[in-house]
Design a protein around this motif. Structure first.
Motif, PDB file in Angstrom:
ATOM      1  N   SER A  75       8.536   6.332 -18.491  1.00  0.00           N
ATOM      2  CA  SER A  75       9.796   5.600 -18.334  1.00  0.00           C
ATOM      3  C   SER A  75      10.704   5.804 -19.536  1.00  0.00           C
ATOM      4  N   LYS A  76      11.998   5.690 -19.282  1.00  0.00           N
ATOM      5  CA  LYS A  76      12.998   5.697 -20.346  1.00  0.00           C
ATOM      6  C   LYS A  76      13.968   4.561 -20.075  1.00  0.00           C
ATOM      7  N   LEU A  77      14.296   3.848 -21.126  1.00  0.00           N
ATOM      8  CA  LEU A  77      15.188   2.708 -20.997  1.00  0.00           C
ATOM      9  C   LEU A  77      16.531   3.152 -20.420  1.00  0.00           C
ATOM     10  N   GLU A 121       8.552  -6.955 -20.838  1.00  0.00           N
ATOM     11  CA  GLU A 121       9.535  -6.497 -21.822  1.00  0.00           C
ATOM     12  C   GLU A 121      10.723  -7.442 -21.887  1.00  0.00           C
ATOM     13  N   MET A 159      11.927   1.272 -19.002  1.00  0.00           N
ATOM     14  CA  MET A 159      11.240   0.540 -20.081  1.00  0.00           C
ATOM     15  C   MET A 159      11.316   1.346 -21.365  1.00  0.00           C
ATOM     16  N   SER A 160      11.245   0.639 -22.474  1.00  0.00           N
ATOM     17  CA  SER A 160      11.291   1.308 -23.769  1.00  0.00           C
ATOM     18  C   SER A 160       9.947   1.954 -24.082  1.00  0.00           C
TER      19      SER A 160
END
Length: 411
Positions: free
Chosen positions: A247-249, A214, A199-200
Motif C-alpha cells: 500500500s501507499k498513502l 492507522e 496506508m503509510s
C-alpha cells in the motif's frame, strides 16, 4: 549432608515444582472455561435482541412507501449490521486467542464463495460510484475447505476496499489458479486491488496486530474495531495460506492471498447437484406445517412472519416440554418440520430433540429438526447435529439461508 539426603531434597523440590505447575495449569484451564462460558452467554445475550432489531427493521421496510422513511430504515439496517459485524469480530478474536477456534471443512464450489461476496458489495459499490470488477480464472473449482472462514476472509477484504475507496475509484478482485506441487490440491491466488486512501509504510508492519488502526473512527469517518485484519491473518494461518499487503498513502492498497485446497472427488458435487433446490422451490415448501419452539415473543413474531411469507403454516410452543407434548399428542404427519430454539425454560432444545428422537412412533421420531438459535458458534452447530438435529440457523436469522436449510432438511 549424605548423598541420600541430597537426592531426597532434589526429589521433594521437583515434586513441589510439578505440583505448582499442575496447580497453575488447573487455574488456567478454569480461566479458559470461564472465558468460553462468558463468550457463549455474551454471544447469545447480544444476538437475541439483535435478531429482534434487524427482524423488525426488515418487516418495517416491507410496509414503508415514503422515500424518506425508507432511507431512515435503510440507515438503521446498515447500522444494525455494522454493530453485529463488530460484535462478531470481538467474539471471534476472543475465541481465537482462547484456542477454541477450529476448522470445519466440507465440500464447496469455490466460485460460489467469490460470487456470493461480490454480489453483497455490488450494489454498495454502485451506490458510491465505485467500479467493482471481478476477474476469475480457476479450473479446479470443486474443493474441500472451511467455507465460512474463507468467506469471512474475502468479505473483510472486499468490505475494506469498498469502504476506503472514494467515489470514482475502482476495486478489482482477481482470482487466479497457480501451479501446485501438492498432488490432488489446487493453489488459488486472490488479489484485492483498490484505488482508495491507502496506508503509510510505517503502519503496514502492524496491520495484522489486534486493535491496530492507522486512523481512528473520528478521523477516518469509518467505524470498526481494528480486528478485521488480525482475524483474517489468523484464518489464513490456520488454513496454511499466506497473505501479503502492499500500500501507499493516497494511492490505494493491494492484498494478495494464496491458499491451497484439496480437490473434491466427483462424488461430492454430483451428490450436491442432485440435492440442489429446483426453480419451483417456493411452491415445493408452500403449505408445509412447521412447529416453532421459541420462548421469546419478539423473536417468535419475526420467525412466524418470515415462515408464513414463505408459504409455511406455523404453530408455536414456548419451551421444550410443550414441543415434546405437542409431538406426542398430535398424529404423525401433522408437522413436516420443527424449528427449535436452544436456550428455553423448563426443557432446552437439545433435550427436547433427544426426547423426540426416542418416541415410539418412528415417523414422529424422524421428523426434521432445525436449530434456530442465538448459539451461533461453530461448536454450537456441531453440537446441534450431534444431538440429532438436521440443521442449524444462527440468529439474527437470514431469510434466504433459513429457506435453503428448510428445503435441504425436508428433502
Amino acid at each position: 549432608m549424605s548423598f541420600v539426603s541430597v537426592t531426597l531434597v532434589i526429589i521433594l523440590i521437583i515434586f513441589y515444582l510439578m505440583m505448582k505447575a499442575r496447580k497453575a495449569q488447573i487455574q488456567a484451564e478454569k480461566a479458559n472455561a470461564a472465558k468460553s462460558d462468558f463468550l457463549f452467554n455474551m454471544s447469545h445475550d447480544i444476538r437475541t435482541p439483535m435478531n429482534a432489531l434487524l427482524g423488525y427493521s426488515e418487516l418495517m421496510k416491507r410496509e414503508l412507501t415514503d422515500p424518506k422513511l425508507l432511507d431512515y430504515q435503510e440507515k438503521m439496517e446498515q447500522s444494525g449490521n455494522l454493530l453485529l459485524s463488530i460484535i462478531n469480530n470481538v467474539l471471534d478474536m476472543a475465541k481465537i486467542e482462547s484456542g477454541k477456534m477450529e476448522l470445519d471443512e466440507n465440500y464447496v464450489q469455490i466460485r460460489d464463495i467469490y460470487h456470493g461476496v461480490y454480489k453483497i458489495f455490488q450494489a454498495e459499490a454502485e451506490k458510491k460510484g465505485i467500479h467493482l470488477e471481478m476477474e476469475y480464472e480457476v479450473q479446479h473449482e470443486h474443493v474441500i475447505c472451511d467455507e465460512t472462514k474463507n468467506r469471512e476472509i474475502f468479505l473483510n477484504l472486499i468490505s475494506n476496499a469498498v469502504k476506503y475507496t472514494a467515489s470514482g475509484g475502482a476495486v478489482t478482485i482477481r482470482i487466479t489458479e497457480l501451479d501446485c506441487d501438492r498432488k490432488d490440491y489446487v493453489r488459488i491466488q486472490t488479489q484485492l486491488i483498490d484505488t482508495g486512501i491507502g496506508m503509510s509504510e510505517e503502519f503496514l508492519p502492524s496491520l495484522f496486530e489486534a486493535f491496530a488502526r492507522e486512523r481512528n473512527t473520528t478521523a477516518a469517518k469509518v467505524a470498526g474495531t481494528g480486528l478485521g485484519m488480525p482475524i483474517i491473518k489468523k484464518y489464513v494461518d490456520m488454513m496454511g495460506g499466506t497473505i501479503k499487503a502492499e500500500s501507499k498513502l493516497g494511492e490505494g492498497s493491494k492484498f494478495t492471498v494464496i491458499m491451497e485446497y484439496r480437490i473434491a472427488d466427483k462424488g461430492y458435487y454430483e451428490q450436491v447437484t442432485d440435492l440442489s433446490p429446483d426453480t419451483e422451490e417456493t411452491d415445493w415448501i408452500s403449505g408445509k406445517h412447521v412447529l416453532l419452539a421459541e420462548d421469546n415473543e419478539l423473536n417468535a413474531e419475526i420467525a412466524e412472519f418470515i415462515l408464513e411469507d414463505m408459504g409455511l403454516i406455523v404453530d408455536r410452543v414456548e419451551d421444550g416440554i410443550q414441543c415434546v407434548a405437542r409431538m406426542e399428542q398430535k398424529p404423525a404427519g401433522t408437522y413436516d418440520l420443527i424449528l427449535m430454539d436452544i436456550q428455553m425454560p423448563n426443557m432446552d432444545g437439545y433435550k427436547a430433540t433427544q426426547t423426540i428422537r426416542k418416541l415410539a412412533d418412528e415417523k414422529k421420531a424422524c421428523i426434521p429438526i432445525i436449530a434456530m438459535t442465538a448459539n451461533a458458534f461453530e461448536e454450537d452447530r456441531k453440537k446441534a447435529l450431534a444431538k440429532g438435529m438436521n440443521g442449524h440457523i444462527a440468529k439474527p436469522v437470514d431469510a434466504e439461508k433459513l429457506k435453503k436449510t428448510i428445503l435441504s432438511a425436508l428433502r
